[in-house]
Design an enzyme around this catalytic site. Structure first.
Site, PDB file in Angstrom:
ATOM      1  N   GLU A  54      35.829  39.325  28.091  1.00  0.00           N
ATOM      2  CA  GLU A  54      36.139  39.620  29.482  1.00  0.00           C
ATOM      3  C   GLU A  54      37.516  39.153  29.912  1.00  0.00           C
ATOM      4  O   GLU A  54      37.782  38.987  31.087  1.00  0.00           O
ATOM      5  CB  GLU A  54      35.083  38.997  30.416  1.00  0.00           C
ATOM      6  CG  GLU A  54      33.762  39.743  30.339  1.00  0.00           C
ATOM      7  CD  GLU A  54      33.906  41.209  30.667  1.00  0.00           C
ATOM      8  OE1 GLU A  54      34.373  41.545  31.760  1.00  0.00           O
ATOM      9  OE2 GLU A  54      33.586  42.025  29.820  1.00  0.00           O
ATOM     10  N   ALA A  68      37.434  43.373  36.844  1.00  0.00           N
ATOM     11  CA  ALA A  68      36.782  42.291  36.117  1.00  0.00           C
ATOM     12  C   ALA A  68      36.245  41.240  37.070  1.00  0.00           C
ATOM     13  O   ALA A  68      36.925  40.817  37.993  1.00  0.00           O
ATOM     14  CB  ALA A  68      37.767  41.653  35.136  1.00  0.00           C
ATOM     15  N   ALA A  69      35.012  40.795  36.826  1.00  0.00           N
ATOM     16  CA  ALA A  69      34.402  39.782  37.678  1.00  0.00           C
ATOM     17  C   ALA A  69      35.174  38.466  37.629  1.00  0.00           C
ATOM     18  O   ALA A  69      35.222  37.735  38.618  1.00  0.00           O
ATOM     19  CB  ALA A  69      32.946  39.554  37.247  1.00  0.00           C
ATOM     20  N   CYS A  70      35.810  38.166  36.493  1.00  0.00           N
ATOM     21  CA  CYS A  70      36.523  36.897  36.370  1.00  0.00           C
ATOM     22  C   CYS A  70      37.835  36.897  37.148  1.00  0.00           C
ATOM     23  O   CYS A  70      38.521  35.888  37.210  1.00  0.00           O
ATOM     24  CB  CYS A  70      36.784  36.575  34.899  1.00  0.00           C
ATOM     25  SG  CYS A  70      37.667  37.859  33.995  1.00  0.00           S
ATOM     26  N   HIS A  71      38.193  38.035  37.760  1.00  0.00           N
ATOM     27  CA  HIS A  71      39.391  38.112  38.589  1.00  0.00           C
ATOM     28  C   HIS A  71      39.044  38.313  40.059  1.00  0.00           C
ATOM     29  O   HIS A  71      39.862  38.774  40.845  1.00  0.00           O
ATOM     30  CB  HIS A  71      40.286  39.271  38.127  1.00  0.00           C
ATOM     31  CG  HIS A  71      40.783  39.101  36.728  1.00  0.00           C
ATOM     32  ND1 HIS A  71      41.149  40.165  35.939  1.00  0.00           N
ATOM     33  CD2 HIS A  71      40.959  37.998  35.965  1.00  0.00           C
ATOM     34  CE1 HIS A  71      41.541  39.723  34.756  1.00  0.00           C
ATOM     35  NE2 HIS A  71      41.423  38.414  34.756  1.00  0.00           N
TER      36      HIS A  71
END
Length: 382
Positions: free
Chosen positions: A3, A323-326
């Protein structure tokens, strides 16, 4: 690292009612209907656990709770489950059981990429090339096979004293959607992430003949489990679940892929029919590039139609802007889209819809209608 987008170096909507019953229905910070009215289309972020996977996890928790290193019955059952899962996962990616090392998830294993750019980046000290197989935001499939062949050519030309360049691909987004075969690709390592293909949140690393043909070293030291590559008593139940999820992929991949492609194409046709070609920009359509069959990254053009604003106003659609991590970047557009040449104001309006195994054409009709109503509402406000 799973990811992590960039250059080289779940709820199913049918389960939404149960989720909101326990956790409330204000997850998007505005009033939304609970129950099945919400339609989940963020399967690149995470997937629900398949009922068959839940079944084998439950059985393992009940009958195989023993330490796999022990010799009493619950431990022997656990050992058998782990070996069977290891073999099943290996066959899913074209390997053998000894090539699989279980991990806690994808992140534990350490943009759109052009082959020539990768080769140009190689230095005399380069020992590893690591590239995601498919981008989680755009769905673009990277030319891993071509890159591997070129890197192997470089290895043949290197001096004997230079390190052999190893090849790793993060297949988190690809497995369960397209065929992934380690030997066809030519890679040494593959990251496998269960919760991307209807399995539990556990991962595995494929290593081509670990410790012999391909080097691999432990991050931690201790009890000697996983052939000394990863100490700690094995998580039997989650390993069983990962094995079952892999089995389902191996048995049904052609069906899954055909369904994803049908729904994604229908979605793209519906968006064009409702909004018109002058108002929709598909951010994943590049000449010569293939994309995942389930992923559609697009922008609805117009002032005040930023992706996050659209999603927070939608009453039915559950999706993401990337992206969920952003997720902490506010309305800043994705650097992945910008690096692909998408204009800033277009990238700011980007939405990522990723469909799943249960997504239907009827779901698409509802979601596109929801987007149309949302855009009309925001344009009136503007």
């Amino acid at each position: 690292m799973a990811e992590k987008s960039g250059p080289p170096i779940i709820l199913d909507h049918n389960l939404w009612g149960n989720f909101t019953h326990h956790y409330g229905s204000d997850l998007d910070h505005h009033d939304v209907p609970d129950g099945p009215d919400r339609i989940y289309m963020d399967y690149n972020a995470t997937t629900p656990v398949d009922p068959e996977v839940i079944g084998v996890v439950t059985d393992a928790l009940t009958d195989a709770w023993g330490n796999p290193s022990s010799n009493y019955l619950p431990g022997l059952k656990a050992r058998d489950i782990i070996y069977h899962s290891r073999d099943t996962i290996a066959r899913m990616v074209g390997g053998k059981a000894a090539d699989i090392i279980f991990t806690s998830g994808g992140t534990e294993v350490t943009a759109r990429v052009e082959v020539e750019d990768v080769i140009a980046a190689i230095r005399p000290t380069t020992c590893l090339v690591s590239i995601m197989l498919a981008n989680n935001e755009t769905g673009i499939i990277m030319p891993i096979k071509d890159i591997c062949q070129r890197v192997k050519d470089v290895n043949k030309q290197r001096a004997a004293s230079a390190p052999r360049i190893l090849l790793h691909t993060d297949a988190a987004q690809a497995i369960g959607k397209i065929r992934v075969d380690a030997h066809e690709l030519g890679v040494d390592y593959i990251t496998i992430v269960g919760h991307k293909f209807y399995g539990p949140r556990i991962g595995a690393l494929f290593v081509n003949d670990p410790g012999t043909t391909t080097p691999v070293y432990p991050l931690l030291f201790g009890g000697g489990q996983e052939r000394n590559f990863r100490p700690g008593t094995e998580n039997t139940a989650m390993i069983a679940g990962l094995g079952k999820a892999a089995e389902l992929v191996s048995l049904n991949l052609a069906e899954y892929e055909a369904h994803f492609l049908d729904i994604r194409c229908y979605l793209e046709q519906k968006l064009l029919a409702v909004f018109g070609k002058d108002k929709i920009h598909f951010n994943s359509h590049f000449s010569g590039s293939d994309i995942l069959p389930n992923t559609c990254n697009f922008s609805i053009l117009g002032r005040g139609l930023q992706g996050r604003r659209v999603l927070s106003t939608c009453r039915r659609l559950l999706a993401s802007v990337g992206a969920a991590c952003h997720s902490d970047r506010g309305d800043q557009p994705s650097h992945i889209l910008l690096s692909c040449g998408i204009p800033y104001d277009v990238a700011t309006n980007a939405l990522r819809i990723s469909v799943g195994r249960s997504t239907s054409r009827e779901d698409v009709d509802i979601v596109v209608e929801d987007l149309r109503d949302t855009v009309e509402q925001l344009e009136r406000m503007n």
